[in-house]
Design an enzyme around this catalytic site. Structure first.
Site, short mmCIF file in Angstrom:
data_model
loop_
_atom_site.label_atom_id
_atom_site.label_comp_id
_atom_site.label_asym_id
_atom_site.label_seq_id
_atom_site.Cartn_x
_atom_site.Cartn_y
_atom_site.Cartn_z
N HIS A 36 -4.48 7.11 -38.16
CA HIS A 36 -3.65 5.90 -38.13
C HIS A 36 -4.26 4.84 -37.21
O HIS A 36 -4.93 5.15 -36.23
CB HIS A 36 -2.20 6.22 -37.77
N ASP A 66 -2.44 2.36 -35.70
CA ASP A 66 -1.52 1.88 -34.66
C ASP A 66 -1.50 2.83 -33.46
O ASP A 66 -1.96 3.97 -33.54
CB ASP A 66 -0.08 1.74 -35.23
N ASP A 72 -4.48 9.55 -28.84
CA ASP A 72 -3.67 9.43 -30.08
C ASP A 72 -3.75 8.01 -30.62
O ASP A 72 -2.97 7.16 -30.24
CB ASP A 72 -2.23 9.82 -29.75
N GLU A 99 2.14 4.64 -38.21
CA GLU A 99 2.37 6.10 -38.15
C GLU A 99 3.38 6.44 -37.08
O GLU A 99 4.20 7.34 -37.25
CB GLU A 99 1.04 6.82 -37.88
N GLU A 100 3.32 5.71 -35.97
CA GLU A 100 4.17 6.06 -34.83
C GLU A 100 5.63 5.67 -35.06
O GLU A 100 6.50 6.07 -34.29
CB GLU A 100 3.65 5.36 -33.55
N GLU A 139 -5.59 13.78 -36.07
CA GLU A 139 -4.50 13.60 -35.10
C GLU A 139 -4.59 14.69 -34.03
O GLU A 139 -4.77 15.85 -34.35
CB GLU A 139 -3.17 13.72 -35.85
#
Ligand SMILES: [Zn+2]
Length: 187
Positions: free
Chosen positions: A72, A74, A105, A138-139, A164
């Protein structure tokens, strides 16, 4: 690819403030890394979720079976930046560790996927077909991944590697899609 160039790619990704928005700037940068390899048949597709929020799909190689890579674009908010000992949006290396928002992350994971693909392109050693899915949001609901799936970008993937972080970073987690049926029997 030289180690410094790899670190530069990660540092650049970390410097882009993509806190649940502005993922297009991340997509722009990743696209610029792959653009020189267009003559090797690299396919680059932008899939807009909202203005300034683009998912990015990069496909390299050829063949019937496609291995998916996913990460991801973001990051979660840096919170109160005065609590940080370093600028969260500037990668800082101290004592052999790299600090910055997304260092774990998951801009490092995303960088690893990108670098591995670039290295294959550099050596002209792409074996089979690999599709990198870079997603927005994603978050906050994983709607970028949902959008790409709905639009067919994950169709026919033989497998999917998601960079991830998890499992305390001590092991690789693996799973498969499927259904679990439970039958509860009376005692
Ligand atoms: Zn993550």
């Amino acid at each position: 690819m030289e180690k410094q160039k790899q670190i530069d790619i990660l540092a650049k990704l970390i410097s882009i403030k993509s806190v649940n928005d502005n993922e297009s700037e991340v997509a722009d940068y990743i696209e610029s890394l792959f653009a020189p390899y267009q003559d090797q048949g690299v396919q680059i597709e932008r899939v807009q979720y909202a203005p300034g929020r683009d998912n990015l799909v990069v496909t390299i190689g050829s063949g019937d079976r496609i291995l998916g890579f996913s990460g991801h674009e973001d990051v979660v908010s840096a919170g109160d930046e005065s609590d940080w000992q370093t600028d969260p949006f500037q990668a800082t290396i101290k004592d052999g560790n790299l600090y910055g928002r997304g260092a774990s992350d998951m801009k490092s994971g995303l960088a690893a996927l990108i670098i591995s693909m670039l290295e294959m392109l550099e050596d002209n050693s792409v074996s089979g077909k690999i599709r990198l899915l870079c997603t927005v949001g994603e978050e906050t609901g994983e709607y970028g991944a949902a959008q790409l799936t709905k639009e067919g970008y994950a169709d026919g993937l033989a497998g999917l590697i998601i960079a991830e972080p998890g499992n305390d970073m001590t092991e690789i987690g693996y799973t498969s899609k499927g259904v679990i049926d439970y039958i509860v029997l009376p005692q």
